[in-house]
Design an enzyme around this catalytic site. Structure first.
Site, PDB file in Angstrom:
ATOM      1  N   ARG A 149      10.285 -10.140 -17.197  1.00  0.00           N
ATOM      2  CA  ARG A 149      10.565 -11.170 -16.191  1.00  0.00           C
ATOM      3  C   ARG A 149      10.348 -12.544 -16.825  1.00  0.00           C
ATOM      4  O   ARG A 149       9.359 -12.746 -17.526  1.00  0.00           O
ATOM      5  CB  ARG A 149       9.629 -10.987 -14.990  1.00  0.00           C
ATOM      6  CG  ARG A 149      10.015 -11.834 -13.793  1.00  0.00           C
ATOM      7  CD  ARG A 149       8.993 -11.719 -12.677  1.00  0.00           C
ATOM      8  NE  ARG A 149       7.989 -12.759 -12.794  1.00  0.00           N
ATOM      9  CZ  ARG A 149       7.190 -13.148 -11.791  1.00  0.00           C
ATOM     10  NH1 ARG A 149       7.288 -12.569 -10.608  1.00  0.00           N
ATOM     11  NH2 ARG A 149       6.300 -14.084 -11.966  1.00  0.00           N
ATOM     12  N   TYR A 161       4.434 -22.204  -9.195  1.00  0.00           N
ATOM     13  CA  TYR A 161       3.982 -20.855  -8.869  1.00  0.00           C
ATOM     14  C   TYR A 161       4.725 -19.835  -9.738  1.00  0.00           C
ATOM     15  O   TYR A 161       5.940 -19.866  -9.836  1.00  0.00           O
ATOM     16  CB  TYR A 161       4.276 -20.601  -7.388  1.00  0.00           C
ATOM     17  CG  TYR A 161       3.721 -19.320  -6.852  1.00  0.00           C
ATOM     18  CD1 TYR A 161       2.352 -19.137  -6.759  1.00  0.00           C
ATOM     19  CD2 TYR A 161       4.557 -18.297  -6.431  1.00  0.00           C
ATOM     20  CE1 TYR A 161       1.825 -17.970  -6.261  1.00  0.00           C
ATOM     21  CE2 TYR A 161       4.044 -17.121  -5.922  1.00  0.00           C
ATOM     22  CZ  TYR A 161       2.676 -16.960  -5.835  1.00  0.00           C
ATOM     23  OH  TYR A 161       2.161 -15.805  -5.337  1.00  0.00           O
ATOM     24  N   ASP A 217      12.214 -14.195 -10.720  1.00  0.00           N
ATOM     25  CA  ASP A 217      11.694 -14.205  -9.348  1.00  0.00           C
ATOM     26  C   ASP A 217      11.830 -15.622  -8.786  1.00  0.00           C
ATOM     27  O   ASP A 217      11.251 -16.564  -9.345  1.00  0.00           O
ATOM     28  CB  ASP A 217      10.211 -13.786  -9.384  1.00  0.00           C
ATOM     29  CG  ASP A 217       9.643 -13.491  -8.010  1.00  0.00           C
ATOM     30  OD1 ASP A 217      10.275 -13.874  -7.012  1.00  0.00           O
ATOM     31  OD2 ASP A 217       8.554 -12.877  -7.945  1.00  0.00           O
ATOM     32  N   HIS A 219      10.816 -16.325  -5.756  1.00  0.00           N
ATOM     33  CA  HIS A 219       9.685 -16.472  -4.824  1.00  0.00           C
ATOM     34  C   HIS A 219      10.098 -17.039  -3.468  1.00  0.00           C
ATOM     35  O   HIS A 219       9.414 -17.915  -2.925  1.00  0.00           O
ATOM     36  CB  HIS A 219       8.589 -17.349  -5.455  1.00  0.00           C
ATOM     37  CG  HIS A 219       7.857 -16.664  -6.572  1.00  0.00           C
ATOM     38  ND1 HIS A 219       7.079 -15.545  -6.381  1.00  0.00           N
ATOM     39  CD2 HIS A 219       7.796 -16.946  -7.889  1.00  0.00           C
ATOM     40  CE1 HIS A 219       6.564 -15.170  -7.533  1.00  0.00           C
ATOM     41  NE2 HIS A 219       6.980 -15.989  -8.457  1.00  0.00           N
ATOM     42  N   GLU A 243      15.019 -11.798  -7.965  1.00  0.00           N
ATOM     43  CA  GLU A 243      14.080 -11.306  -6.950  1.00  0.00           C
ATOM     44  C   GLU A 243      13.793 -12.363  -5.882  1.00  0.00           C
ATOM     45  O   GLU A 243      13.687 -13.557  -6.196  1.00  0.00           O
ATOM     46  CB  GLU A 243      12.779 -10.944  -7.681  1.00  0.00           C
ATOM     47  CG  GLU A 243      11.648 -10.538  -6.768  1.00  0.00           C
ATOM     48  CD  GLU A 243      10.388 -10.264  -7.567  1.00  0.00           C
ATOM     49  OE1 GLU A 243      10.466 -10.057  -8.795  1.00  0.00           O
ATOM     50  OE2 GLU A 243       9.314 -10.241  -6.965  1.00  0.00           O
ATOM     51  N   GLU A 269       8.698  -7.618  -1.401  1.00  0.00           N
ATOM     52  CA  GLU A 269       7.261  -7.467  -1.680  1.00  0.00           C
ATOM     53  C   GLU A 269       6.402  -7.893  -0.491  1.00  0.00           C
ATOM     54  O   GLU A 269       5.260  -7.470  -0.379  1.00  0.00           O
ATOM     55  CB  GLU A 269       6.855  -8.210  -2.955  1.00  0.00           C
ATOM     56  CG  GLU A 269       6.945  -9.710  -2.858  1.00  0.00           C
ATOM     57  CD  GLU A 269       6.600 -10.402  -4.177  1.00  0.00           C
ATOM     58  OE1 GLU A 269       7.050  -9.950  -5.234  1.00  0.00           O
ATOM     59  OE2 GLU A 269       5.881 -11.409  -4.122  1.00  0.00           O
ATOM     60  N   ARG A 290      11.444  -3.824  -3.231  1.00  0.00           N
ATOM     61  CA  ARG A 290      10.285  -4.375  -3.936  1.00  0.00           C
ATOM     62  C   ARG A 290       8.939  -3.998  -3.321  1.00  0.00           C
ATOM     63  O   ARG A 290       7.884  -4.442  -3.795  1.00  0.00           O
ATOM     64  CB  ARG A 290      10.391  -5.912  -3.945  1.00  0.00           C
ATOM     65  CG  ARG A 290      11.332  -6.448  -4.957  1.00  0.00           C
ATOM     66  CD  ARG A 290      10.786  -6.297  -6.359  1.00  0.00           C
ATOM     67  NE  ARG A 290       9.692  -7.204  -6.635  1.00  0.00           N
ATOM     68  CZ  ARG A 290       8.683  -6.944  -7.454  1.00  0.00           C
ATOM     69  NH1 ARG A 290       8.587  -5.777  -8.066  1.00  0.00           N
ATOM     70  NH2 ARG A 290       7.746  -7.842  -7.659  1.00  0.00           N
ATOM     71  N   GLU A 346       7.067  -2.889 -11.896  1.00  0.00           N
ATOM     72  CA  GLU A 346       6.381  -4.097 -12.368  1.00  0.00           C
ATOM     73  C   GLU A 346       4.987  -3.700 -12.869  1.00  0.00           C
ATOM     74  O   GLU A 346       4.280  -2.948 -12.210  1.00  0.00           O
ATOM     75  CB  GLU A 346       6.264  -5.090 -11.209  1.00  0.00           C
ATOM     76  CG  GLU A 346       5.568  -6.385 -11.570  1.00  0.00           C
ATOM     77  CD  GLU A 346       5.471  -7.339 -10.382  1.00  0.00           C
ATOM     78  OE1 GLU A 346       5.591  -6.872  -9.220  1.00  0.00           O
ATOM     79  OE2 GLU A 346       5.286  -8.542 -10.600  1.00  0.00           O
ATOM     80  N   TRP A 409      10.339 -22.535   3.166  1.00  0.00           N
ATOM     81  CA  TRP A 409      10.762 -21.149   2.995  1.00  0.00           C
ATOM     82  C   TRP A 409       9.763 -20.207   3.611  1.00  0.00           C
ATOM     83  O   TRP A 409       8.700 -20.597   3.994  1.00  0.00           O
ATOM     84  CB  TRP A 409      10.972 -20.779   1.533  1.00  0.00           C
ATOM     85  CG  TRP A 409       9.788 -21.024   0.657  1.00  0.00           C
ATOM     86  CD1 TRP A 409       8.677 -20.227   0.493  1.00  0.00           C
ATOM     87  CD2 TRP A 409       9.598 -22.142  -0.233  1.00  0.00           C
ATOM     88  NE1 TRP A 409       7.822 -20.774  -0.409  1.00  0.00           N
ATOM     89  CE2 TRP A 409       8.350 -21.947  -0.874  1.00  0.00           C
ATOM     90  CE3 TRP A 409      10.364 -23.273  -0.543  1.00  0.00           C
ATOM     91  CZ2 TRP A 409       7.864 -22.841  -1.816  1.00  0.00           C
ATOM     92  CZ3 TRP A 409       9.846 -24.156  -1.466  1.00  0.00           C
ATOM     93  CH2 TRP A 409       8.614 -23.947  -2.095  1.00  0.00           C
TER      94      TRP A 409
END
Ligand code: KDG
Ligand code: MG
Length: 409
Positions: A149, A161, A217, A219, A243, A269, A290, A346, A409
Site C-alpha cells: 500500500r 493521516y 487508501d 480514507h 480503498e 473497514e 474490507r 492487510e 467526510w
C-alpha cells in the site's frame, strides 16, 4: 456432564497501543480468546462486555456458537454499531477457539479446511516525500512483502493521516492513534491531494516496475465525483485497489464512482454487518470487502458475508492494521485460509511489546501469512505481561478544512 461457560475475563492492556481481549473458560477448563479492540473507544467495548454480555454467557453451552450470536445480536434489541458488534465478535471468536481446541484442530479445519497454502499479504509503505516513500517500499520488499500500500504526503501540506511521521523516531508505519487526551487535528486539502497522488504512482511505477501489486487508501475523504476522478487518473498505474474512496454510508454514491472508473474498489473497514454491504455487493459496486472479523461481529457473520460476496465474484481484503490484536489477526487468517474467495490480507507487524503479551503461532514467510496448526486460533495471552501495560487514553486524529470547518467526510 455437558460443558458450560464457567468464567469470562475482559482484559484491557496497552503494550504500545490499547487492546481489549475477551477470555471465556469452560467448566472443562478450555479457554478461548476473542479480540474486541475498537481503536480510540476501547473502554466502551470493555464495559459493554463486562456489564451487559458476560453475565449472560455464564452457564451457556459453549458449543452453541450460532445460537449465542443470534441471542446476543437479536436479543439485545439495539442492533449493529461498532461497540455492539466488536463485543459480539469477541464472543464468537472465543467460542470458535474453544470448539477447535476441543476438536484438537486448527480452526481453519472446522471452517472447511485450507483452500490455499498461504495468504497473500500487503504492507503499508509511506513517506512524506518520494525519497522517504521509496525507502519504505525498499524496506517492505526486503521484508518479503509481495504487495504494498502506497501513502504519500502532499508537498507543503503537513502531516497526513496514514503517512508515518519522520518525528515518530523509530519507524512504525501505522500507529495513527496518539496516546494523549484529545485527538490531533490535521488540515486537509482535497484539490492538492487529487493533483499529487497520480504523480506519486507514476514515480513508483517508474522505479519499481509494472508488476508489483500496489494499493492506495483514500480514507473516505472524497465525494463520489472526486473519487471517480481519482480512480480514473490512477488507471494507468494498474492499482490492485483503491480503498475507502468515499464515506460509503451513501452506498448509492458508489454507482457514480463505478460509472467512471475501472480501478478496483475496496470498502468496509468501518462497516459492522452484512446489511451495510447489501447494495454495494448486490449491485457489484465494489471488488473487495474490507471488514475485519473483530469489527463485523466475528467469524460466523464474516463467513456469511464472504459467501454473499462470492456470488458476485467479490473477494476478501480483511482489515488488518495494528489495532486489530493478534487474536483478531489469527481469526482472520483461519477464515481467509478456508474461504474460496480470499483476495488479500492487510498485515503490519505488531510491536515487540504487543508480541510479548500475545503469544502467537501465525507466520509470515515469502510474503504469505499462515495461521499455524495449533488447535484453536493459535494465540495465548500472557496475563502477567498484559498486566504490566495499563490502559492509556489514545485518539485517532481528526482533520479540518482550509476554512477551519471540521472535515465533511
Ligand atoms: O483504527 C483506524 C485504523 O485501523 C485505520 O485507519 C486503518 O485505514 C486503515 C487501514 O486501512 O488499515
Ligand atoms: Mg483503510
Amino acid at each position: 456432564m455437558a460443558s458450560r461457560i464457567e468464567r469470562t475475563d475482559v482484559v484491557v492492556t496497552s503494550p504500545g497501543r490499547n487492546f481489549v481481549t475477551l477470555g471465556i473458560t469452560t467448566s472443562d477448563g478450555v479457554e478461548g480468546l476473542g479480540d474486541a479492540t475498537l481503536n480510540g473507544r476501547e473502554l466502551a467495548v470493555a464495559s459493554y462486555l463486562r456489564d451487559h454480555v458476560c453475565p449472560l454467557l455464564v452457564d451457556r453451552d459453549p458449543d452453541r456458537i450460532e445460537d449465542t450470536w443470534q441471542y446476543l445480536y437479536r436479543g439485545g434489541y439495539w442492533r449493529r454499531g461498532p461497540v455492539t458488534m466488536a463485543a459480539i465478535a469477541a464472543v464468537d471468536q472465543a467460542l470458535w477457539d474453544i470448539k477447535a481446541k476441543v476438536a484438537r484442530q486448527p480452526l481453519y479445519q472446522l471452517l472447511g479446511g485450507a483452500s490455499r497454502s498461504g495468504l497473500l499479504a500487503y504492507g503499508h509503505a509511506s513517506g512524506s516525500d518520494l525519497p522517504a516513500l521509496f525507502d519504505s517500499i525498499d524496506e517492505h520488499l526486503a521484508a518479503g512483502y509481495r504487495a504494498i500500500r502506497i501513502q504519500s504526503g502532499v508537498p507543503g501540506r503537513g502531516a497526513i493521516y496514514g503517512v508515518a511521521r519522520a518525528s515518530d523516531g523509530e519507524r512504525y508505519d501505522y500507529e495513527p492513534a496518539r496516546r494523549q487526551g484529545h485527538p490531533v487535528e490535521e488540515t486537509w486539502d482535497t484539490s492538492a491531494y487529487l493533483r499529487h497522488i497520480p504523480t506519486v504512482f507514476d514515480a513508483v511505477r517508474a522505479k519499481f516496475g509494472p508488476e508489483l501489486p500496489l494499493l492506495h487508501d483514500a480514507h473516505h475523504r472524497l465525494t463520489p465525483i472526486e473519487a471517480a476522478r481519482l480512480g480514473r487518473s490512477l488507471e494507468p498505474f494498474d492499482l490492485f485497489w483503491l480503498e475507502d474512496c468515499t464515506p460509503a454510508e451513501n452506498q448509492a454514491g458508489l454507482r457514480l464512482v463505478r460509472e467512471h472508473t475501472t480501478t478496483p474498489l475496496a470498502i468496509g473497514e468501518v462497516f459492522n454487518t452484512v446489511w451495510d454491504y447489501q447494495q454495494l455487493i448486490s449491485e457489484q459496486l465494489i471488488d473487495y470487502v474490507r471488514s475485519s472479523v473483530t469489527h463485523a461481529g466475528g467469524i460466523s457473520p464474516m463467513k456469511r458475508l464472504m459467501d454473499f460476496a462470492g456470488m458476485y465474484q467479490i473477494k476478501s481484503g480483511m482489515h488488518g492494521p495494528t489495532d486489530i490484536s493478534p487474536v483478531g489477526m489469527a481469526a482472520a487468517l483461519h477464515l481467509g485460509l478456508a474461504i474460496h474467495n480470499f483476495g488479500i490480507q492487510e498485515y503490519m507487524h505488531h510491536s515487540p511489546a504487543t508480541m510479548d503479551v500475545f503469544l502467537t503461532t501465525f507466520t509470515f514467510e515469502g510474503g504469505l501469512l499462515h495461521p499455524g496448526d495449533q488447535p484453536g486460533l493459535g494465540v495465548n495471552l500472557d496475563d502477567r505481561a498484559a498486566a504490566a501495560y495499563p490502559y492509556v487514553p489514545a485518539y485517532l486524529p481528526t482533520a479540518r478544512l482550509a476554512d477551519g470547518t471540521v472535515h465533511d467526510w
